[in-house]
Scaffold this motif. Structure first.
Motif, PDB file in Angstrom:
ATOM      1  N   SER A  42       0.666  -0.787  -0.166  1.00  0.00           N
ATOM      2  CA  SER A  42       0.272  -0.121  -0.243  1.00  0.00           C
ATOM      3  C   SER A  42       0.888   1.492  -0.101  1.00  0.00           C
ATOM      4  N   ARG A  43       2.325   1.127   0.190  1.00  0.00           N
ATOM      5  CA  ARG A  43       3.223   2.285   0.800  1.00  0.00           C
ATOM      6  C   ARG A  43       4.883   1.437   1.236  1.00  0.00           C
ATOM      7  N   ARG A  44       5.358   2.776   0.402  1.00  0.00           N
ATOM      8  CA  ARG A  44       6.361   1.604   0.234  1.00  0.00           C
ATOM      9  C   ARG A  44       7.451   2.811   1.608  1.00  0.00           C
ATOM     10  N   GLU A  45       8.508   1.803   1.858  1.00  0.00           N
ATOM     11  CA  GLU A  45       9.256   2.210   3.411  1.00  0.00           C
ATOM     12  C   GLU A  45      10.163   3.596   3.405  1.00  0.00           C
ATOM     13  N   GLU A  46       9.382   4.386   3.761  1.00  0.00           N
ATOM     14  CA  GLU A  46      10.406   5.629   4.295  1.00  0.00           C
ATOM     15  C   GLU A  46      11.573   5.509   5.079  1.00  0.00           C
ATOM     16  N   TRP A  77      11.554  10.484  -2.258  1.00  0.00           N
ATOM     17  CA  TRP A  77       9.979  10.492  -1.541  1.00  0.00           C
ATOM     18  C   TRP A  77       9.342  10.933  -0.527  1.00  0.00           C
ATOM     19  N   ALA A  79       6.963  11.970   2.829  1.00  0.00           N
ATOM     20  CA  ALA A  79       5.603  12.601   3.300  1.00  0.00           C
ATOM     21  C   ALA A  79       4.811  11.714   2.843  1.00  0.00           C
ATOM     22  N   ARG A  80       4.685  10.710   2.944  1.00  0.00           N
ATOM     23  CA  ARG A  80       3.836   8.932   2.301  1.00  0.00           C
ATOM     24  C   ARG A  80       4.002   9.349   1.017  1.00  0.00           C
ATOM     25  N   GLU A  81       4.242   9.314   0.410  1.00  0.00           N
ATOM     26  CA  GLU A  81       5.010   9.556  -1.143  1.00  0.00           C
ATOM     27  C   GLU A  81       3.823  10.662  -1.786  1.00  0.00           C
ATOM     28  N   THR A  82       3.691  11.882  -1.074  1.00  0.00           N
ATOM     29  CA  THR A  82       2.493  12.530  -1.189  1.00  0.00           C
ATOM     30  C   THR A  82       3.438  13.879  -2.429  1.00  0.00           C
TER      31      THR A  82
END
Length: 400
Positions: A42-46, A77, A79-82
């Protein structure tokens, strides 16, 4: 029952209990690993901390990591890919931090970023390449999938390159290769495929490691051929490499493929799984259990796959003799995700058709970013050796 017998029986029961517990633990780990590979995140690790940002000076200070220490230009990337920025060369470094130049901020407020991740994308759309392009739709078995169509620099061309991204990323990953092919007279079709967040989802919403994604590449091949292409080059990144190799060997249009370019590719999923298990210090039996989960119908109860995967068919080191087109592989020995060992093995098995451009320090799918001149040069030289390129050169000489 004599006491010694009781002790012996108790010891056997205890040993069996331990073996059973270990087997259950290994099976549980195998399910976790198997799902991690095939379930779209659902999202990638920062995974990189931001220490400071100075927009006026154009500098960002990051924690020192294998990726942040790489020379070159990268996507960042946050802010959670925003949020998305582009960072450039290293200005200074210490044992714990790296200061890099900020090339530009495309989306978001970089000053508020606390963490992020570095990728090799760099370009977000073909507009960043400052070239003309069109949005098109490819009719795949699951429905229409978006693609970018970038014409060759000298106008309409019958030579097309189809660019296929890797696992857990999207089309922009492949844009770094478009200028080289455009310059060489190729129209580029930059495609999406099932479960990547842009193309339609499959019913099970699982990656098939190339075993079904190739059908969407097959649809792209059909689109190209119906729009003027007579020769195709397939360009695959990471899992996209596994996908284009499946298309090459399974598509009814494969006779139109004149060559394949593979960037940090998975050419053998068993080797890739071995690497991931060792990297995480997991029991060696985990890999075998993961393969069982993928290969057998009962595995779907744990993986969610709609149908089993043919893992053996995804091993092109073993299947090297089946390949009969020129292949260029670009891979770094410090990849960190997909080992270069399988790429090297394929090059050794088929030196007649496989050209390997091996890096030692560039990480996964970041070879262009690390050494753009070398990366582009390798592709440029490979294209020039294709029979189609030689025919174009001879035709141009005759016309002059």
């Amino acid at each position: 029952m004599p006491s010694r017998t009781k002790v012996a029986v108790g010891g056997v029961i205890g040993a069996l209990a331990l073996v059973g517990a270990a087997a259950v633990a290994t099976a549980a780990l195998s399910v976790i690993v198997a799902r991690k590979v095939i379930v779209p995140p659902s999202r990638r690790e920062e995974d990189v901390a931001v220490r400071s940002v100075d927009l006026e000076a154009g500098l960002i200070v990051l924690d020192s990591t294998p990726d942040s220490r790489l020379r070159g230009e990268y996507s960042f990337w946050f802010a959670r890919e925003t949020g998305h920025a582009r960072v450039g060369e290293i200005v200074s470094a210490t044992a714990t931090s790296v200061t890099r130049r900020i090339v530009g901020v495309d989306v978001g407020d970089l000053r508020t970023a606390k963490r992020g991740r570095l990728t090799g994308w760099f370009y977000l759309t073909p507009a960043d390449l400052e070239v003309p392009y069109d949005h098109v739709e490819i009719a795949t078995p699951l429905g229409d999938a978006p693609a970018w169509l970038v014409p060759a620099s000298d106008g309409p061309s019958t030579h097309w390159a189809i660019h296929v991204h890797g696992r857990a990323v999207r089309r922009p990953e492949t844009l770094r290769a478009v200028p080289i092919f455009r310059e060489a007279g190729f129209t580029s079709l930059v495609v999406s495929y099932r479960n990547d967040g842009e193309a339609p989802r499959s019913d099970d919403f699982r990656y098939a490691l190339g075993d079904r994604e190739w059908l969407d590449v097959d649809a792209a091949m059909r689109y190209a051929l119906s729009h003027g292409a007579t020769e195709l080059v397939l360009v695959g990144w990471s899992m996209g490499g596994a996908t284009v190799l499946q298309a090459l060997t399974r598509s009814t249009y494969s006779d139109k493929v004149v060559g394949v370019v593979l960037e940090s590719p998975v050419v053998d999923w068993i080797a890739a799984l071995d690497f991931q298990v060792k990297m995480r210090n997991l029991p060696v039996f985990v890999r075998s259990f993961v393969i069982l989960l993928y290969k057998h119908p009962w595995g779907r109860l744990f993986t969610g796959l709609a149908e089993p995967l043919d893992i053996d068919r995804l091993d092109f080191v073993t299947r090297a003799k089946e390949l009969d087109r020129p292949v260029l592989i670009l891979h770094s020995d410090d990849d960190g995700f997909v080992p270069s060992t399988a790429s090297r093995a394929l090059a050794l098995a088929r030196p007649d058709i496989v050209t390997l451009e091996a890096f030692d320090t560039a990480r996964h799918t970041k070879l262009w970013n690390y050494d753009r001149e070398r990366w582009e040069g390798a592709i440029r030289r490979w294209i020039a050796k294709l029979p189609s390129a030689q025919r174009r050169t001879n035709s141009a000489l005759r016309e002059s």
